[in-house]
Design a protein around this motif. Structure first.
Motif, PDB file in Angstrom:
ATOM      1  N   UNK A  51      43.908  31.239  44.105  1.00 36.56           N
ATOM      2  CA  UNK A  51      43.934  32.489  43.339  1.00 36.56           C
ATOM      3  C   UNK A  51      42.913  33.489  43.881  1.00 36.56           C
ATOM      4  N   UNK A  52      41.731  33.004  44.228  1.00 39.54           N
ATOM      5  CA  UNK A  52      40.707  33.907  44.757  1.00 39.54           C
ATOM      6  C   UNK A  52      41.173  34.558  46.051  1.00 39.54           C
ATOM      7  N   UNK A  53      41.813  33.773  46.933  1.00 43.12           N
ATOM      8  CA  UNK A  53      42.349  34.337  48.174  1.00 43.12           C
ATOM      9  C   UNK A  53      43.399  35.405  47.858  1.00 43.12           C
ATOM     10  N   UNK A  54      44.291  35.074  46.948  1.00 41.48           N
ATOM     11  CA  UNK A  54      45.405  35.967  46.620  1.00 41.48           C
ATOM     12  C   UNK A  54      44.904  37.274  46.019  1.00 41.48           C
ATOM     13  N   UNK A  55      44.019  37.183  45.048  1.00 41.18           N
ATOM     14  CA  UNK A  55      43.578  38.398  44.374  1.00 41.18           C
ATOM     15  C   UNK A  55      42.607  39.208  45.229  1.00 41.18           C
ATOM     16  N   UNK A  56      41.936  38.561  46.187  1.00 39.89           N
ATOM     17  CA  UNK A  56      41.136  39.334  47.136  1.00 39.89           C
ATOM     18  C   UNK A  56      42.044  40.259  47.938  1.00 39.89           C
ATOM     19  N   UNK A  57      43.222  39.757  48.319  1.00 37.46           N
ATOM     20  CA  UNK A  57      44.173  40.576  49.072  1.00 37.46           C
ATOM     21  C   UNK A  57      44.801  41.652  48.193  1.00 37.46           C
ATOM     22  N   UNK A  72      46.454  38.605  54.328  1.00 37.99           N
ATOM     23  CA  UNK A  72      45.240  37.825  54.560  1.00 37.99           C
ATOM     24  C   UNK A  72      44.660  38.070  55.945  1.00 37.99           C
ATOM     25  N   UNK A  73      45.509  38.299  56.942  1.00 33.44           N
ATOM     26  CA  UNK A  73      44.977  38.629  58.268  1.00 33.44           C
ATOM     27  C   UNK A  73      44.153  39.910  58.217  1.00 33.44           C
ATOM     28  N   UNK A  74      44.536  40.825  57.363  1.00 36.27           N
ATOM     29  CA  UNK A  74      43.790  42.068  57.233  1.00 36.27           C
ATOM     30  C   UNK A  74      42.404  41.887  56.645  1.00 36.27           C
ATOM     31  N   UNK A  75      42.141  40.714  56.075  1.00 35.95           N
ATOM     32  CA  UNK A  75      40.841  40.442  55.458  1.00 35.95           C
ATOM     33  C   UNK A  75      39.891  39.692  56.386  1.00 35.95           C
ATOM     34  N   UNK A  76      40.313  39.407  57.618  1.00 36.55           N
ATOM     35  CA  UNK A  76      39.498  38.558  58.486  1.00 36.55           C
ATOM     36  C   UNK A  76      38.148  39.179  58.835  1.00 36.55           C
ATOM     37  N   UNK A  77      38.072  40.503  58.909  1.00 37.78           N
ATOM     38  CA  UNK A  77      36.762  41.114  59.174  1.00 37.78           C
ATOM     39  C   UNK A  77      35.807  40.879  58.018  1.00 37.78           C
ATOM     40  N   UNK A  78      36.364  40.777  56.796  1.00 30.29           N
ATOM     41  CA  UNK A  78      35.544  40.524  55.620  1.00 30.29           C
ATOM     42  C   UNK A  78      35.355  39.029  55.374  1.00 30.29           C
ATOM     43  N   UNK A 293      45.591  44.253  36.414  1.00 37.60           N
ATOM     44  CA  UNK A 293      46.880  44.083  37.094  1.00 37.60           C
ATOM     45  C   UNK A 293      46.897  44.883  38.401  1.00 37.60           C
ATOM     46  N   UNK A 294      46.097  44.466  39.387  1.00 38.96           N
ATOM     47  CA  UNK A 294      45.999  45.277  40.611  1.00 38.96           C
ATOM     48  C   UNK A 294      47.305  45.361  41.393  1.00 38.96           C
ATOM     49  N   UNK A 295      48.233  44.410  41.197  1.00 39.25           N
ATOM     50  CA  UNK A 295      49.492  44.468  41.949  1.00 39.25           C
ATOM     51  C   UNK A 295      50.403  45.593  41.477  1.00 39.25           C
ATOM     52  N   UNK A 296      50.047  46.261  40.375  1.00 39.12           N
ATOM     53  CA  UNK A 296      50.839  47.401  39.935  1.00 39.12           C
ATOM     54  C   UNK A 296      50.880  48.497  41.002  1.00 39.12           C
ATOM     55  N   UNK A 297      49.835  48.570  41.841  1.00 34.39           N
ATOM     56  CA  UNK A 297      49.846  49.552  42.928  1.00 34.39           C
ATOM     57  C   UNK A 297      51.010  49.306  43.874  1.00 34.39           C
ATOM     58  N   UNK A 298      51.382  48.041  44.011  1.00 33.21           N
ATOM     59  CA  UNK A 298      52.447  47.690  44.948  1.00 33.21           C
ATOM     60  C   UNK A 298      53.833  47.945  44.363  1.00 33.21           C
ATOM     61  N   UNK A 299      53.896  48.210  43.083  1.00 35.57           N
ATOM     62  CA  UNK A 299      55.188  48.432  42.416  1.00 35.57           C
ATOM     63  C   UNK A 299      55.558  49.907  42.335  1.00 35.57           C
ATOM     64  N   UNK A 300      54.555  50.753  42.190  1.00 36.06           N
ATOM     65  CA  UNK A 300      54.820  52.162  41.963  1.00 36.06           C
ATOM     66  C   UNK A 300      55.160  52.883  43.262  1.00 36.06           C
TER      67      UNK A 300
END
Length: 392
Positions: A51-57, A72-78, A293-300
Motif C-alpha cells: 500500500x505504501x508503494x502504491x499510494x506513494x505513486x 513506480x519507475x518514475x519514483x526511482x530518483x526518490x 482520495x488522491x486517485x481522483x486526479x486520475x479520473x477527472x
C-alpha cells in the motif's frame, strides 16, 4: 514476500487502479481490498508495504500514468533502493530497459493548475496531499463533550461546537459511544456546512444529494426533534445506508426519498416552494478531498469536469424550486475549483434576481465569491466551497 515481490504486487495493484480510474470504476481503496482478498498469502507487513508503494505513486503523479510499472519507475530518483529490486528474480519486476518510459510531471495535473480558487496558491495545493486528520462530530442529543474526552483523553476540541480531532488510526467504530449513536466520523468541513444550514432552524429541510446521509444526520443532531428532514438521492445503495445510521443516532425525524434519474422534479413535486432549507452537497471533482482520495486526479478530465458542472447547474436550479419565500439554500462542493464553486453561485444569482447571499457566521473559513472557502492548509479541513442563499 520478498521486497521484489512486494514491488511487483504494487505494480499489479496500480495497474488495476489505473484501469478503474480510466474507466470510472471502483475506488482505489475498494480495489485494494479485493486485491488482497485474492492474495491471502500476503501478510500484514506485506500489505502495508505494498500500500505504501502504491499510494506513494498515486500521490506523486498528477496525470494518470499508463501503467503501474511506469508509475513506480518514475519514483526511482526518490527511492533509489528500488533499482536493485528490478531484475525479474524472487517474483520481482523485470529488469529496466535503457529506453523504458517512466511517469513524470507535477502532483497537480497541468490542465487543472490554473482552475483553482485564487486563494489556493502553491502552498495550499501542496497541502492537498498531506495526510488527512480524523475528525468526529458529537451527537449532543446522545452525549456530552465531556464524555468524549473521558473516552479519548487525546481528543482535541475543534473550533466548531461538538467537534473533535482524534489521533490518526483511532478505532472509533469499536467504541460504545459510536455504537450508541453518540459520535459520527465526519470532517470538520462537512460539519461546518451542516451548521450553515441549521443556523436558521428550519422546520422542513431537504438534503437533495444526501448520499449515505452524513450531513443529513448532522442536521438532525443540530435541529429540534420536531423538525422534518428529507434525504433524497438517485443512488439506491448509498441512500439505503441512512436507515441503520438514523436508527443508531435516534434520528426519527429523517425520511428518505429515492429519486428517479432524470425525473427528480417529479419525485419532489410535493415539496415545491415548501422547504425552509435545501442543502445541495453536489457531485463534484473532489479536488478538496485529494488527501483522502488522491486517485481522483486520475479520473477527472476536461470533458468530465464540463459534465459535472452542467449537473451542478441543474441541481442548483432544481433545489431552488423547492425553497419557499424566506427560506434558504445551501450549495456546497468538496472542490476548490472556481468552476464548481464561486462561478456557480455568481451565475445563479445573476440569473435569479429573487435571491440574495446570506452571510455565514463561522469561526473557520474565508469569504470567497459569495460564499466560504475551506482548505486543508488554512483550516485543517477537507477543501470545500459553500454558500447560503435566501429566497426573497
Amino acid at each position: 514476500m520478498t521486497p521484489s515481490a512486494r514491488l511487483q504486487a504494487a505494480i499489479d495493484l496500480l495497474d488495476w487502479i489505473i484501469a478503474a480510474a480510466r474507466d470510472n470504476g471502483a475506488s482505489a481503496d475498494n480495489i485494494a481490498k479485493k486485491f488482497f482478498k485474492e492474495r491471502r498469502y500476503a501478510g500484514s507487513g506485506d500489505r502495508r508495504a505494498i500500500r505504501e508503494h502504491v499510494y506513494a505513486a498515486i500521490r506523486r503523479w498528477g496525470d494518470r500514468p499508463d501503467s503501474g510499472r511506469q508509475a513506480l519507475l518514475g519514483l526511482l530518483d526518490e527511492q533509489p533502493e528500488w533499482r536493485e529490486l528490478f531484475g525479474g528474480g524472487n517474483y520481482g519486476p523485470a529488469a529496466i530497459a535503457a529506453d523504458e518510459p517512466v511517469a513524470s510531471g507535477p502532483q497537480v495535473p497541468a490542465w487543472l493548475a490554473g482552475r483553482f480558487a485564487s486563494l489556493i496558491d502553491e502552498a495550499e495545493q501542496s497541502a492537498l496531499f498531506d495526510r488527512a486528520p480524523l475528525h468526529i462530530r458529537v451527537n449532543a442529543q446522545r452525549a456530552t463533550d465531556a464524555s468524549i474526552t473521558a473516552a479519548w483523553p487525546d481528543a482535541v476540541a475543534l473550533p466548531l461546537p461538538h467537534a473533535f480531532a482524534l489521533p490518526t488510526g483511532t478505532q472509533v467504530e469499536d467504541m460504545p459511544l459510536y455504537r450508541d449513536g453518540a459520535v459520527e466520523i465526519q470532517d470538520m468541513g462537512s460539519q461546518a456546512i451542516a451548521l450553515a444550514g441549521a443556523a436558521s432552524t428550519p422546520k422542513l429541510a431537504l438534503d437533495l444529494c444526501a448520499g449515505a446521509g452524513g450531513k443529513t444526520l448532522a442536521l438532525a443532531a443540530m435541529l429540534p426533534s420536531d423538525s422534518q428532514i428529507i434525504a433524497a438521492d438517485t443512488d439506491r445503495g448509498r441512500l439505503s445506508r441512512i436507515d441503520p445510521r438514523k436508527r443508531r443516532a435516534g434520528a426519527d425525524n429523517i425520511e428518505t426519498i429515492l429519486l428517479g434519474p432524470g425525473r427528480e422534479a417529479e419525485s419532489l413535486q410535493h415539496l415545491k416552494s415548501r422547504c425552509d432549507l435545501v442543502l445541495i452537497d453536489a457531485p463534484c471533482s473532489g479536488t478538496g478531498t485529494w488527501r483522502r482520495n488522491p486517485e481522483l486526479r486520475w479520473r477527472m478530465t476536461p470533458k468530465r469536469l464540463d459534465h459535472t458542472t452542467e449537473l451542478q447547474q441543474r441541481l442548483f436550479e432544481l433545489g431552488s424550486e423547492m425553497v419557499k419565500p424566506g427560506g434558504h439554500l445551501v450549495y456546497a462542493v468538496c472542490s476548490l475549483l472556481d468552476a464548481e464553486g464561486g462561478e456557480q453561485t455568481e451565475s445563479f444569482l445573476e440569473s435569479h434576481p429573487g435571491w440574495r447571499e446570506k452571510p455565514i457566521d463561522l469561526p473557520i473559513g474565508r469569504p470567497y465569491r459569495k460564499g466560504v472557502l475551506l482548505s486543508p492548509c488554512h483550516d485543517g479541513t477537507d477543501g470545500f466551497y459553500f454558500t447560503c442563499l435566501e429566497k426573497l
